[in-house]
Write an enzyme that holds these catalytic residues in place. Structure first.
Site, PDB file in Angstrom:
ATOM      1  N   LYS A 112      22.687  38.704  37.791  1.00 18.48           N
ATOM      2  CA  LYS A 112      23.470  38.606  37.186  1.00 18.48           C
ATOM      3  C   LYS A 112      22.416  38.927  36.458  1.00 18.48           C
ATOM      4  CE  LYS A 112      27.469  36.334  38.557  1.00 18.48           C
ATOM      5  NZ  LYS A 112      28.356  34.643  38.723  1.00 18.48           N
ATOM      6  N   LYS A 195      31.010  45.723  44.845  1.00 16.34           N
ATOM      7  CA  LYS A 195      32.293  45.373  44.932  1.00 16.34           C
ATOM      8  C   LYS A 195      32.828  45.138  43.837  1.00 16.34           C
ATOM      9  CE  LYS A 195      30.301  40.614  43.917  1.00 16.34           C
ATOM     10  NZ  LYS A 195      29.790  39.616  43.915  1.00 16.34           N
ATOM     11  N   LYS A 198      35.188  40.493  39.107  1.00 14.92           N
ATOM     12  CA  LYS A 198      34.931  40.093  37.699  1.00 14.92           C
ATOM     13  C   LYS A 198      34.392  40.947  36.923  1.00 14.92           C
ATOM     14  CE  LYS A 198      37.168  35.265  38.924  1.00 14.92           C
ATOM     15  NZ  LYS A 198      36.396  34.917  39.506  1.00 14.92           N
TER      16      LYS A 198
HETATM   17  P1  TYM Z   1      33.867  34.013  42.487  1.00 13.28           P
HETATM   18  O1  TYM Z   1      34.918  33.016  41.847  1.00 13.28           O
HETATM   19  O2  TYM Z   1      32.664  34.919  42.251  1.00 13.28           O
HETATM   20  O3  TYM Z   1      34.532  34.871  43.980  1.00 13.28           O
HETATM   21  C1  TYM Z   1      35.015  33.554  44.884  1.00 13.28           C
HETATM   22  C2  TYM Z   1      35.633  33.736  45.842  1.00 13.28           C
HETATM   23  O4  TYM Z   1      35.980  35.645  46.554  1.00 13.28           O
HETATM   24  C3  TYM Z   1      35.003  36.085  46.874  1.00 13.28           C
HETATM   25  N1  TYM Z   1      35.313  37.644  47.324  1.00 13.28           N
HETATM   26  C4  TYM Z   1      35.511  38.457  47.252  1.00 13.28           C
HETATM   27  N2  TYM Z   1      35.628  38.931  48.570  1.00 13.28           N
HETATM   28  C5  TYM Z   1      35.564  40.144  49.218  1.00 13.28           C
HETATM   29  N3  TYM Z   1      35.555  41.070  48.482  1.00 13.28           N
HETATM   30  C6  TYM Z   1      35.300  41.079  46.763  1.00 13.28           C
HETATM   31  N4  TYM Z   1      34.858  42.140  45.916  1.00 13.28           N
HETATM   32  C7  TYM Z   1      34.588  39.804  46.355  1.00 13.28           C
HETATM   33  N5  TYM Z   1      34.433  39.880  44.983  1.00 13.28           N
HETATM   34  C8  TYM Z   1      34.784  37.791  45.408  1.00 13.28           C
HETATM   35  C9  TYM Z   1      34.009  35.566  46.638  1.00 13.28           C
HETATM   36  O5  TYM Z   1      33.017  35.344  48.156  1.00 13.28           O
HETATM   37  C10 TYM Z   1      34.799  34.075  46.438  1.00 13.28           C
HETATM   38  O6  TYM Z   1      34.374  33.831  48.342  1.00 13.28           O
HETATM   39  N6  TYM Z   1      30.097  31.094  43.836  1.00 13.28           N
HETATM   40  C11 TYM Z   1      31.541  30.686  44.760  1.00 13.28           C
HETATM   41  C12 TYM Z   1      32.893  30.495  43.402  1.00 13.28           C
HETATM   42  C13 TYM Z   1      32.692  28.712  44.281  1.00 13.28           C
HETATM   43  C14 TYM Z   1      32.779  28.300  45.947  1.00 13.28           C
HETATM   44  C15 TYM Z   1      32.028  26.860  45.748  1.00 13.28           C
HETATM   45  C16 TYM Z   1      32.178  28.416  46.773  1.00 13.28           C
HETATM   46  C17 TYM Z   1      31.612  27.626  43.802  1.00 13.28           C
HETATM   47  N7  TYM Z   1      31.290  26.498  44.590  1.00 13.28           N
HETATM   48  C18 TYM Z   1      32.250  26.137  46.817  1.00 13.28           C
HETATM   49  C19 TYM Z   1      32.574  28.273  48.166  1.00 13.28           C
HETATM   50  C20 TYM Z   1      32.453  27.009  48.373  1.00 13.28           C
HETATM   51  C21 TYM Z   1      31.649  32.435  43.258  1.00 13.28           C
HETATM   52  O7  TYM Z   1      31.658  32.976  42.644  1.00 13.28           O
HETATM   53  O8  TYM Z   1      33.250  33.021  44.045  1.00 13.28           O
END
Ligand code: TYM
Length: 332
Positions: A112, A195, A198
């Protein structure tokens, strides 16, 4: 019941197929067997430039999409991170036991920050995974269901919990990561080497939960494939076709072998039609329900407030344990 914690950022107006596959589907199913806590992580969303009005709206929309996809706010705990002050407080404590080099090795930060240049990357973006560790550890979660991209952050969480316990006595639960092999990583339809994200560069490559059926169909039909013309699962040689097959397998529950066999002698057009139909069938009820929920923002906010109260009780108790272990003077 064993405690589960997971969360998503409200960093777009809609969640996408990667979020649905990697997280939401597991979340929905695990509610039956776990004391589940789901968070909309708005503190994380401000680690990159954002618009205040959009953030507020996206936070509601993200919560509404959780509910529409089957998260039950009466049964599970579904809340907004900034409503529970212990998240920022525990994150500070964990900052002090995280090595600078250790934090520097986080690949999501490297990716990032590389995009915007080092000066545009904030210190908040750097410490993002430490806040994530605080999220999880506050709830004594034993399991964290996520997609593959979060594996390193959960590893850090485990390391920090174990380190805190070693220094200050047994205080925090060391959680396990749960990543489903089949849905760990969904790829961008236009760029099947990356991947689905967003912040993805190709709007046509992302399938949003809130896209209209005609838009979803159009995106699937224009997905990048290859010139061999044979429907086969081979992620290295045929990333585009393999991604479509993964999506279809996930949404229909069919095994990959059975699926590939069912396309024997058929063209990519047939595969795309099947994928488009399956995506529309899965997403359309969620989109409709989300819009209904958003029609009554006061009711949604009321639900989130009740759930934040429930979350605070758990989180404040953990924070008190941590403060005590650290040797902070209790307020008389
Ligand atoms: P975030 O918001 O980027 O994504 C949310 C969840 O979606 C999954 N994900 C994917 N899985 C498969 N293929 C993809 N292309 C894909 N893109 C996203 C992510 O693995 C995630 O499970 N850091 C985390 C948010 C967070 C969090 C936490 C998660 C903050 N605190 C505590 C678990 C526990 C994040 O950025 O997710």
């Amino acid at each position: 019941l064993p405690r589960l914690f997971s969360g998503m950022q409200p960093s777009a107006a809609s969640l996408h197929l990667g979020n649905y596959a990697g997280a939401l589907l597991q979340w929905r199913d695990m509610q039956a067997t776990h004391d589940a806590v789901f968070c909309v992580v708005d503190l994380h969303a401000i680690t990159v430039p954002q618009d205040p009005a959009a953030l507020r709206e996206q936070t509601r929309r993200t919560a509404a999409q959780y509910i529409a996809a089957g998260i039950d706010p009466e049964h599970s705990t579904l809340f907004v991170q900034s409503h529970v002050s212990a998240h920022a407080q525990l994150a500070w404590v964990l900052n002090t036991i995280t090595g600078f080099g250790e934090a520097s090795r986080m690949t999501q930060f490297k990716d990032k920050s590389a995009k915007g240049g080092a000066d545009l990357a904030s210190v908040g973006l750097f410490t993002y995974p430490i806040l994530q560790a605080a999220d999880i550890l506050l709830y004594d979660a034993v399991v964290v269901p996520v997609g593959e991209d979060q594996r390193q952050h959960i590893e850090l969480t485990r390391d920090l919990a174990a380190r805190f316990n070693a220094r200050f006595g047994n205080t925090l639960v060391v959680p396990e990561v749960r990543i489903l092999k089949e849905t760990a990583k969904i790829y961008d339809l236009q760029n099947p080497g990356s991947k689905m994200s967003k912040s993805g560069e190709s709007p046509a490559g992302i399938l949003w939960l809130m896209d209209e059926p005609s838009v979803l169909t159009k995106k699937v039909k224009s997905a990048v494939t290859d010139s061999s013309g044979v429907v086969a699962y081979d992620p290295a040689e045929k990333p585009g076709v393999s991604n479509l097959l993964s999506i279809l397998s996930l949404l229909t529950g069919q095994s990959m072998d059975a699926l590939v066999a069912s396309f024997d002698g058929l063209q990519y057009g047939a595969l795309k039609t099947a994928v488009a139909e399956a995506v529309v069938e899965a997403f359309e009820p969620i989109r409709t329900r989300t819009l209904e929920l958003l029609d009554d923002p006061a009711e949604l906010d009321r639900l989130l407030a009740i759930n934040a109260d429930r979350a605070s009780v758990i989180a404040d108790a953990t924070l008190a344990r941590v403060y005590d272990a650290l040797g902070f003077l209790p307020r008389a």
